[in-house]
Design an enzyme around this catalytic site. Structure first.
Site, mmCIF file in Angstrom:
data_model
loop_
_atom_site.group_PDB
_atom_site.id
_atom_site.type_symbol
_atom_site.label_atom_id
_atom_site.label_comp_id
_atom_site.label_asym_id
_atom_site.label_seq_id
_atom_site.Cartn_x
_atom_site.Cartn_y
_atom_site.Cartn_z
ATOM 1 N N LYS A 1 0.834 -1.211 0.000
ATOM 2 C CA LYS A 1 0.000 0.000 0.000
ATOM 3 C C LYS A 1 0.869 1.261 0.000
ATOM 4 C CE LYS A 1 -1.728 1.770 3.982
ATOM 5 N NZ LYS A 1 -1.472 3.204 4.147
ATOM 6 N N ASN A 2 1.847 1.311 0.897
ATOM 7 C CA ASN A 2 2.634 2.543 1.037
ATOM 8 C C ASN A 2 3.590 2.782 -0.130
ATOM 9 O OD1 ASN A 2 1.306 3.073 3.366
ATOM 10 N ND2 ASN A 2 3.035 2.701 4.745
ATOM 11 N N ARG B 1 -4.259 10.541 4.786
ATOM 12 C CA ARG B 1 -3.204 11.537 4.862
ATOM 13 C C ARG B 1 -2.281 11.513 3.640
ATOM 14 N NH1 ARG B 1 0.373 14.323 8.275
ATOM 15 N NH2 ARG B 1 2.506 13.898 7.674
ATOM 16 N N CYS C 1 -5.254 8.461 9.873
ATOM 17 C CA CYS C 1 -5.332 7.863 11.207
ATOM 18 C C CYS C 1 -5.157 8.932 12.280
ATOM 19 C CB CYS C 1 -4.229 6.825 11.382
ATOM 20 S SG CYS C 1 -4.523 5.304 10.492
ATOM 21 N N ARG D 1 0.750 14.818 13.260
ATOM 22 C CA ARG D 1 1.186 14.572 11.885
ATOM 23 C C ARG D 1 1.135 15.825 11.002
ATOM 24 N NH1 ARG D 1 -1.155 8.779 10.140
ATOM 25 N NH2 ARG D 1 0.814 8.572 9.092
ATOM 26 N N PRO D 2 1.917 16.841 11.332
ATOM 27 C CA PRO D 2 1.937 18.041 10.479
ATOM 28 C C PRO D 2 2.632 17.772 9.151
ATOM 29 C CG PRO D 2 3.575 18.223 12.216
ATOM 30 C CD PRO D 2 2.854 16.927 12.452
ATOM 31 N N ASP E 1 4.678 20.289 7.789
ATOM 32 C CA ASP E 1 5.580 21.435 7.682
ATOM 33 C C ASP E 1 6.841 21.131 6.865
ATOM 34 O OD1 ASP E 1 5.969 19.767 10.083
ATOM 35 O OD2 ASP E 1 7.729 21.021 10.414
ATOM 36 N N GLN E 2 7.321 19.889 6.925
ATOM 37 C CA GLN E 2 8.557 19.556 6.205
ATOM 38 C C GLN E 2 8.322 19.530 4.692
ATOM 39 O OE1 GLN E 2 11.626 19.192 7.831
ATOM 40 N NE2 GLN E 2 10.308 20.065 9.401
ATOM 41 N N ASP F 1 4.673 0.814 12.129
ATOM 42 C CA ASP F 1 3.487 0.134 11.597
ATOM 43 C C ASP F 1 3.389 -1.325 12.054
ATOM 44 O OD1 ASP F 1 2.711 2.420 10.346
ATOM 45 O OD2 ASP F 1 3.171 1.788 8.311
ATOM 46 N N ILE G 1 7.781 7.327 17.056
ATOM 47 C CA ILE G 1 7.464 8.054 15.811
ATOM 48 C C ILE G 1 6.196 8.901 15.955
ATOM 49 C CG2 ILE G 1 6.988 7.826 13.328
ATOM 50 C CD1 ILE G 1 9.746 6.821 13.936
ATOM 51 N N ARG H 1 -8.614 -0.161 4.763
ATOM 52 C CA ARG H 1 -7.737 0.816 4.120
ATOM 53 C C ARG H 1 -6.422 0.164 3.707
ATOM 54 N NH1 ARG H 1 -6.123 5.396 7.768
ATOM 55 N NH2 ARG H 1 -4.784 5.669 5.960
HETATM 56 C C1 UD1 Z 1 4.387 7.002 6.445
HETATM 57 C C2 UD1 Z 1 3.557 5.763 6.204
HETATM 58 C C3 UD1 Z 1 2.957 5.280 7.516
HETATM 59 C C4 UD1 Z 1 4.047 5.098 8.570
HETATM 60 C C5 UD1 Z 1 4.919 6.349 8.690
HETATM 61 C C6 UD1 Z 1 6.126 6.153 9.585
HETATM 62 C C7 UD1 Z 1 2.778 6.080 3.923
HETATM 63 C C8 UD1 Z 1 1.642 6.375 3.014
HETATM 64 N N1 UD1 Z 1 2.520 6.111 5.245
HETATM 65 O O1 UD1 Z 1 3.498 8.006 6.941
HETATM 66 O O2 UD1 Z 1 2.289 4.033 7.272
HETATM 67 O O3 UD1 Z 1 3.440 4.854 9.825
HETATM 68 O O4 UD1 Z 1 5.412 6.733 7.388
HETATM 69 O O5 UD1 Z 1 6.906 5.094 9.148
HETATM 70 O O6 UD1 Z 1 3.887 5.810 3.479
HETATM 71 N N2 UD1 Z 1 6.190 14.902 10.655
HETATM 72 C C9 UD1 Z 1 6.306 16.252 10.919
HETATM 73 N N3 UD1 Z 1 6.280 17.124 9.857
HETATM 74 C C10 UD1 Z 1 6.137 16.723 8.564
HETATM 75 C C11 UD1 Z 1 6.029 15.342 8.307
HETATM 76 C C12 UD1 Z 1 6.049 14.454 9.369
HETATM 77 O O7 UD1 Z 1 6.437 16.667 12.071
HETATM 78 O O8 UD1 Z 1 6.118 17.569 7.665
HETATM 79 C C13 UD1 Z 1 6.245 13.935 11.771
HETATM 80 C C14 UD1 Z 1 4.968 13.136 11.936
HETATM 81 O O9 UD1 Z 1 4.030 13.843 12.702
HETATM 82 C C15 UD1 Z 1 5.478 11.879 12.609
HETATM 83 C C16 UD1 Z 1 6.872 11.699 12.007
HETATM 84 O O10 UD1 Z 1 7.239 12.953 11.475
HETATM 85 O O11 UD1 Z 1 5.576 12.084 13.994
HETATM 86 C C17 UD1 Z 1 6.990 10.660 10.903
HETATM 87 O O12 UD1 Z 1 5.957 10.904 9.962
HETATM 88 P P1 UD1 Z 1 6.072 10.517 8.418
HETATM 89 O O13 UD1 Z 1 7.278 9.683 8.168
HETATM 90 O O14 UD1 Z 1 5.907 11.760 7.619
HETATM 91 O O15 UD1 Z 1 4.782 9.612 8.234
HETATM 92 P P2 UD1 Z 1 3.935 9.533 6.936
HETATM 93 O O16 UD1 Z 1 4.831 9.772 5.766
HETATM 94 O O17 UD1 Z 1 2.697 10.316 7.073
#
Ligand code: UD1
Length: 417
Positions: free
Chosen positions: A22-23, A93, A117, A122-123, A125-126, A305, A327, A397
């Protein structure tokens, strides 16, 4: 609302074919936005998140053909509507993954801030910081991200935190930017490597995917390609944990043990006997499991996960274990539900202390997020009596036909309305 009903206590025996990841598919579908030509993707799982993403891409103007249920051909020859509305984004997301490709190809994007979820803030900003560094103008109004860029330009971007979709979004955007982009402190997940392979097959010039620095030399356009999606390492791990907890012997086909070294290490520590070759994994669980401590962290360390599934395993293991989630800040919601099944778990901050007991009790429980749902299925399989799991739309999902695959292994599990 649909529910799963499980009669616990059966060990698992037999073969399962693992679906495409899926991812990996979600960003691959978005990569189709980067070219006027067609992108064919094989080994696509039948999942609600994939259907949601396809609807989103369709309403942007992408033509979509599905010759078979596991194949999708996407042609974004014209992007008439570079918008991702709230109704479509709120459940998933990963919809944020259209931002980079839309900006790079159409020069504009309007994206609802993502949902998905409820496992943390889960911002994004990056993602935004990176695109701004590449020259995008971005504002946030009324819950929407509005982004424009005449032409993105290469930049050196150092992520403050390791983000999977953040890395994928910027990698896709950079393929069509002017000049070279260097992304540092990136995620190293295998799904990022899969995406880089596909983008390179489309004519992109990406190096370093799978390490913590990725270099992308922008090109003027991308072209048609065909790509087969990698196996789902989280589905693989979920079946392996289920068999380790319930006992038995299973054989997983169309998967790859190298994708989940950290998970396999923990299963061996729990007492499982595992062997594998290029595209299969065999697991035998002859004894009662032993407790395993773990701490989630970015790949190649133990994946967040898989945390919830190991929580269920530890509930009935010999000994006491500590699971630490690093995480996401709110990813222990399954603990409350497992406690309804008599589990002995204490939460302290981002850690759970699990004291193994001989048996869980079947109960009526509620799925709260995707992987938490998988932990409740495993708990139901090992519990005494009947477990009813509500709100399984979370499970749909991310797991293709989970009740069919578990039934084939001898589990007593059925879906009811
Ligand atoms: C992806 C996976 C999800 C997995 C997660 C962590 C997909 C579609 N989803 O989610 O299944 O659980 O990686 O392995 O691939 N964060 C920020 N700012 C940002 C982006 C992220 O603060 O701009 C934080 C998030 O809140 C979280 C952490 O960084 O605490 C990791 O998030 P991220 O790796 O971005 O998760 P996803 O890519 O959403």
């Amino acid at each position: 609302m649909q529910k799963l009903i499980i009669q616990g206590g059966k060990s698992l025996h037999g073969e399962v074919t693992i679906s495409g990841a899926k991812n990996a598919v979600l960003p691959l579908l978005c990569a189709a936005l980067l070219t006027k030509e067609s992108l064919k993707i094989n080994n696509v799982p039948v999942l609600r998140d994939i259907t949601t993403m396809l609807s989103l891409l369709k309403q942007m103007g992408t033509d979509i053909i599905e010759p078979y249920s596991s194949e999708v051909v996407l042609s974004a020859s014209q992007l008439t509507h570079p918008v991702a509305p709230y109704e479509m984004v709120k459940t998933m997301r990963a919809a944020i993954l259209v931002l980079g490709p839309l900006l790079a190809r159409a020069g504009e994007a309007t994206i609802s801030l993502p949902g998905g979820c409820a496992i943390g803030l889960r911002p994004v900003d990056q993602h935004i910081k990176g695109l701004q560094a590449m020259g995008a103008e971005i504002s946030i109004k009324h819950g929407y991200i509005h982004a424009t860029a005449k032409k993105l330009r290469g930049a050196r971007i150092i992520f403050d935190i390791v983000t999977v979709t953040g890395t994928e979004n910027l990698m896709m955007a950079a393929t069509l930017a002017e000049g070279t982009t260097i992304l540092e402190n990136v995620a190293r997940e295998p799904e990022i490597v899969d995406l880089a392979h596909c983008l390179n097959a489309m004519g992109a010039n990406i190096q370093g995917a799978g390490t913590d620095i990725i270099a992308i030399e922008g090109v003027s356009s991308l072209h048609s390609a065909e790509h087969t999606v990698m196996p789902d390492r989280i589905e693989t791990g979920t079946f392996l944990v289920a068999a380790t907890a319930a006992g038995g012997e299973i054989y997983l086909k169309n998967t790859d043990a190298h994708l989940l070294d950290a998970v396999l290490d923990k299963l061996v520590e729990a007492g499982a006997q595992i062997d594998s070759a290029e595209n299969w994994i065999h697991l035998k669980m002859p004894t009662k499991p032993k407790s395993v401590n773990l701490r989630t962290a970015p790949y190649p360390a133990f994946p967040t996960d898989m945390q919830a599934q190991f929580m269920s395993l530890n509930c009935i293991a010999d000994g006491t274990a500590i699971i630490t989630e690093t995480i996401f800040e709110n990813r222990l919601m399954h603990v409350q539900e497992l406690k309804r099944m008599n589990a002995n778990i204490e939460v302290e901050g981002n850690a759970a202390i699990i004291c193994g007991i001989p048996k869980l009790d079947g109960a009526h429980v509620m799925a709260t997020d995707l992987r938490a749902s998988a932990s409740l299925v495993i708990a139901g399989l090992i519990a005494q009596g009947e477990t009813v799991i509500d709100r399984i739309y979370h499970l749909d999902r991310g797991y293709e036909n989970i009740e069919g695959k578990l039934s084939a292994l001898g589990a007593q599990i059925r879906r009811a309305h």
